[in-house]
Design a protein around this motif. Structure first.
Motif, mmCIF file in Angstrom:
data_model
loop_
_atom_site.group_PDB
_atom_site.id
_atom_site.type_symbol
_atom_site.label_atom_id
_atom_site.label_comp_id
_atom_site.label_asym_id
_atom_site.label_seq_id
_atom_site.Cartn_x
_atom_site.Cartn_y
_atom_site.Cartn_z
ATOM 1 N N MET A 143 0.833 -1.212 0.000
ATOM 2 C CA MET A 143 0.000 0.000 0.000
ATOM 3 C C MET A 143 0.861 1.252 0.000
ATOM 4 O O MET A 143 0.552 2.220 -0.695
ATOM 5 C CB MET A 143 -0.941 0.013 1.212
ATOM 6 C CG MET A 143 -2.173 -0.815 1.034
ATOM 7 S SD MET A 143 -3.390 -0.388 2.284
ATOM 8 C CE MET A 143 -3.188 -1.763 3.376
ATOM 9 N N HIS B 55 -8.562 3.423 -4.462
ATOM 10 C CA HIS B 55 -7.491 2.435 -4.623
ATOM 11 C C HIS B 55 -7.928 1.069 -4.097
ATOM 12 O O HIS B 55 -7.703 0.047 -4.757
ATOM 13 C CB HIS B 55 -6.214 2.876 -3.907
ATOM 14 C CG HIS B 55 -5.271 1.751 -3.695
ATOM 15 N ND1 HIS B 55 -4.699 1.053 -4.746
ATOM 16 C CD2 HIS B 55 -4.855 1.139 -2.576
ATOM 17 C CE1 HIS B 55 -3.950 0.082 -4.269
ATOM 18 N NE2 HIS B 55 -4.030 0.116 -2.951
ATOM 19 N N LEU B 56 -8.539 1.025 -2.909
ATOM 20 C CA LEU B 56 -8.959 -0.260 -2.335
ATOM 21 C C LEU B 56 -9.995 -0.956 -3.211
ATOM 22 O O LEU B 56 -9.926 -2.169 -3.420
ATOM 23 C CB LEU B 56 -9.521 -0.064 -0.927
ATOM 24 C CG LEU B 56 -8.554 0.456 0.119
ATOM 25 C CD1 LEU B 56 -9.278 0.642 1.448
ATOM 26 C CD2 LEU B 56 -7.347 -0.445 0.266
#
Length: 172
Positions: free
Chosen positions: A56, A121-122
């Motif tokens: 991440m 993003h997730l």
């Protein structure tokens, strides 16, 4: 009037590597107690949470800890973690939900601008993982790299690995 303020990367704005490492520690404690996700993660390596944190960090424009540890095949390694897992949509959604709960608990910024970037993003990454999990072999090649996600990025439509991961070649 010129604004000389430097805009931090999403990684820096979130609070640095320690913040992401704490986030994934709290998150994977939840995952191992969750009846929907525990079967996918029951045999994960002790360092899994830290590796996810470092992935991440890299994606959100922080230091390249993940790619430094795993080298040129770092994207291939991450994709390989999902191959053949046959993740279901309800598992993907729970993964995102528990990660966001953990973000709230660990003080990851909750302002709209950061959360928009973080959630985008997730959602995108978890959907790519779901697609890759349906495959029997790893589709990555030497032409791909770990993507980076900045403020207000649009990364769709998504593909198994796809052109969004393609290495950018410098113009001659």
């Amino acid at each position: 009037m010129k604004n000389d303020k430097k805009i931090p990367t999403p990684y820096a704005y979130a609070g640095g590597v320690e913040k992401f490492e704490r986030l994934t520690e709290v998150f994977y404690e939840k995952v191992l107690k969750d009846e929907l996700l525990e079967p996918l993660f029951r045999n994960m390596a002790a360092e899994h949470a830290k590796h996810v944190a470092h992935f991440m960090v890299k994606v959100l424009m922080g230091p390249p800890f993940y790619s430094e540890e795993f080298g040129e095949d770092s994207l291939k390694r991450m994709v390989c973690k999902h191959i053949g897992k046959y993740i279901r949509e309800e598992q993907r959604k729970r993964w995102v939900d528990l990660l966001l709960q953990s973000a709230d608990e660990t003080g990851i910024p909750d302002d709209p601008e950061f959360r928009s970037t973080f959630v985008a993003h997730l959602e995108w990454g978890s959907r790519v993982a779901l697609i890759n999990s349906q495959l029997a072999s790893n589709p990555t090649t030497g032409e791909e790299q770990i993507p980076q996600w900045g403020w207000g990025e649009v990364k769709g439509p998504y593909e198994i690995v796809g052109s969004l991961f393609q290495k950018k070649h410098k113009e001659e």
